[in-house]
Design a protein around this motif. Sequence first.
Motif, mmCIF file in Angstrom:
data_model
loop_
_atom_site.group_PDB
_atom_site.id
_atom_site.type_symbol
_atom_site.label_atom_id
_atom_site.label_comp_id
_atom_site.label_asym_id
_atom_site.label_seq_id
_atom_site.Cartn_x
_atom_site.Cartn_y
_atom_site.Cartn_z
ATOM 1 N N LYS A 175 0.835 -1.205 0.000
ATOM 2 C CA LYS A 175 0.000 0.000 0.000
ATOM 3 C C LYS A 175 0.875 1.262 0.000
ATOM 4 C CE LYS A 175 -2.171 1.619 3.637
ATOM 5 N NZ LYS A 175 -3.066 1.838 4.789
ATOM 6 N N ASP A 176 1.893 1.281 0.861
ATOM 7 C CA ASP A 176 2.804 2.434 0.906
ATOM 8 C C ASP A 176 3.589 2.567 -0.397
ATOM 9 O OD1 ASP A 176 2.072 3.244 3.444
ATOM 10 O OD2 ASP A 176 3.636 2.088 4.458
ATOM 11 N N LEU A 177 3.970 1.422 -0.950
ATOM 12 C CA LEU A 177 4.735 1.427 -2.199
ATOM 13 C C LEU A 177 3.930 2.052 -3.338
ATOM 14 C CD1 LEU A 177 6.881 0.566 -4.275
ATOM 15 C CD2 LEU A 177 5.827 -1.685 -4.281
ATOM 16 N N VAL A 178 2.658 1.655 -3.483
ATOM 17 C CA VAL A 178 1.806 2.176 -4.560
ATOM 18 C C VAL A 178 1.657 3.696 -4.417
ATOM 19 C CG1 VAL A 178 -0.571 2.194 -5.461
ATOM 20 C CG2 VAL A 178 0.563 0.022 -4.976
ATOM 21 N N TRP B 143 4.995 5.235 -5.451
ATOM 22 C CA TRP B 143 5.219 5.034 -6.888
ATOM 23 C C TRP B 143 4.577 6.156 -7.704
ATOM 24 C CZ3 TRP B 143 7.963 1.649 -9.853
ATOM 25 C CH2 TRP B 143 7.590 1.476 -11.187
ATOM 26 N N ALA B 144 3.330 6.490 -7.367
ATOM 27 C CA ALA B 144 2.591 7.507 -8.117
ATOM 28 C C ALA B 144 3.310 8.856 -8.066
ATOM 29 C CB ALA B 144 1.174 7.646 -7.558
ATOM 30 N N ILE B 145 3.880 9.175 -6.916
ATOM 31 C CA ILE B 145 4.536 10.481 -6.758
ATOM 32 C C ILE B 145 5.939 10.470 -7.357
ATOM 33 C CG2 ILE B 145 5.416 12.141 -5.043
ATOM 34 C CD1 ILE B 145 2.961 11.285 -3.309
ATOM 35 N N LEU B 146 6.661 9.391 -7.150
ATOM 36 C CA LEU B 146 8.040 9.337 -7.649
ATOM 37 C C LEU B 146 8.101 9.323 -9.176
ATOM 38 C CD1 LEU B 146 9.621 6.877 -5.054
ATOM 39 C CD2 LEU B 146 10.148 9.305 -5.312
ATOM 40 N N LEU C 24 0.612 0.240 -12.921
ATOM 41 C CA LEU C 24 0.557 0.288 -14.389
ATOM 42 C C LEU C 24 -0.154 1.548 -14.888
ATOM 43 C CD1 LEU C 24 -0.210 -3.368 -15.521
ATOM 44 C CD2 LEU C 24 1.682 -1.951 -16.328
ATOM 45 N N ARG C 25 -1.273 1.882 -14.234
ATOM 46 C CA ARG C 25 -2.034 3.057 -14.689
ATOM 47 C C ARG C 25 -1.243 4.350 -14.503
ATOM 48 N NH1 ARG C 25 -6.015 -0.266 -12.903
ATOM 49 N NH2 ARG C 25 -6.236 0.661 -10.834
ATOM 50 N N GLU C 26 -0.401 4.376 -13.485
ATOM 51 C CA GLU C 26 0.489 5.540 -13.327
ATOM 52 C C GLU C 26 1.492 5.581 -14.476
ATOM 53 O OE1 GLU C 26 0.160 8.025 -11.285
ATOM 54 O OE2 GLU C 26 -1.531 7.117 -10.246
#
Length: 345
Positions: free
Chosen positions: A99-102, A105-108, A150-152
């Motif tokens: 959950k934290d990774l997702v 991921w979106a921000i990075l 993937l959607r990111e």
Amino acid sequence: MSFSFFRPSRPKTTQEFVKGVKDSLMALDTKTVVEVKALEKALEEVEKNFSTMRCMISGDGEVEPNVDQISQLALEICKEDVIALIIHNLHILGWEARKDLVYCWAILLKQKVGSTYCCVEYVENHFELLDSLVVSYDNKEIALNCGNMLRECVKFPTLAKYILESASFELFFKFVELPNFDVASDAFTTFKDLLTKHGDMVAEYLNIHYDEFFNLYEKLLTSANYVTKRQSVKLLSDFLLEPPNAQIMKRYILEVRYFKVMMTLLKDSSKNIQMTAFHIFKVFVANPNKPPEIKVILSKNHEKLVSLLHNLSGGKGADDEQFEEEKEIIIKEIERVSHLPNLEH
């Protein structure tokens, strides 16, 4: 006498923190099933690190995130190959860590260092990581996490283009019909993003891969699964009727086999499917360059089609008025074609 042990420890630099993240992920690779305790400890360390990373990126409620530190974090995770380690170990991570990774991921991915999206550039240099995320739809434990990731990625044209043109893209035609409803729905959402986010690029892809794509897509439109059928006809309407796909649409509406599919959908027991199919069916009928075979089909079936269309009604309001006007135009065109001489019945 020294009392140095009472002093607080020096905060880790971003480089040291990322090195720690890398070490904790690599520790997962070195543990065997026999070493359960060691694996649990390694997983706890990874979870703690991802939680810290999330705080660095979003702040902790009291301290605002440091923009320079986030840029440095993005640079370091690329330099240390942490992105590859994350994706390869996703299936081992716990729910909280994923959950934290997702979130991170979106921000990075969106993090610019100078003029470069360094994490996107990293993935561009390791395209196989996108294939790993796609095939992970087959693992229901991590499918939704991978779908989010993937959607990111799909937001970036170079990454979307790779997925579209890769062998793994064809897997989406299978994933959207998986028995697990949540996973199938998530896969369809990603599939839709791939076909609608970058119009010109999708048009170019469809032009090159027209036959294989629409062969596969026909199976979705004729699926025994109601949800698949409903979503697929709606998506077809969404991307086929968009301006960038004008040439694809002109090609599509010359195909007798696809005209027959739309006629079948127009008779579906679901009003929702009927209404959406009508918006594609009307383009076949309104086409001034209809092939003779389509004219023959319209002529032979004109009574049934006219009756069907008369019974087809939209909702209330302006949209319904427009629908009724369009319907009348299509009915008149079907009647006109039915009276054409020299049609081979």
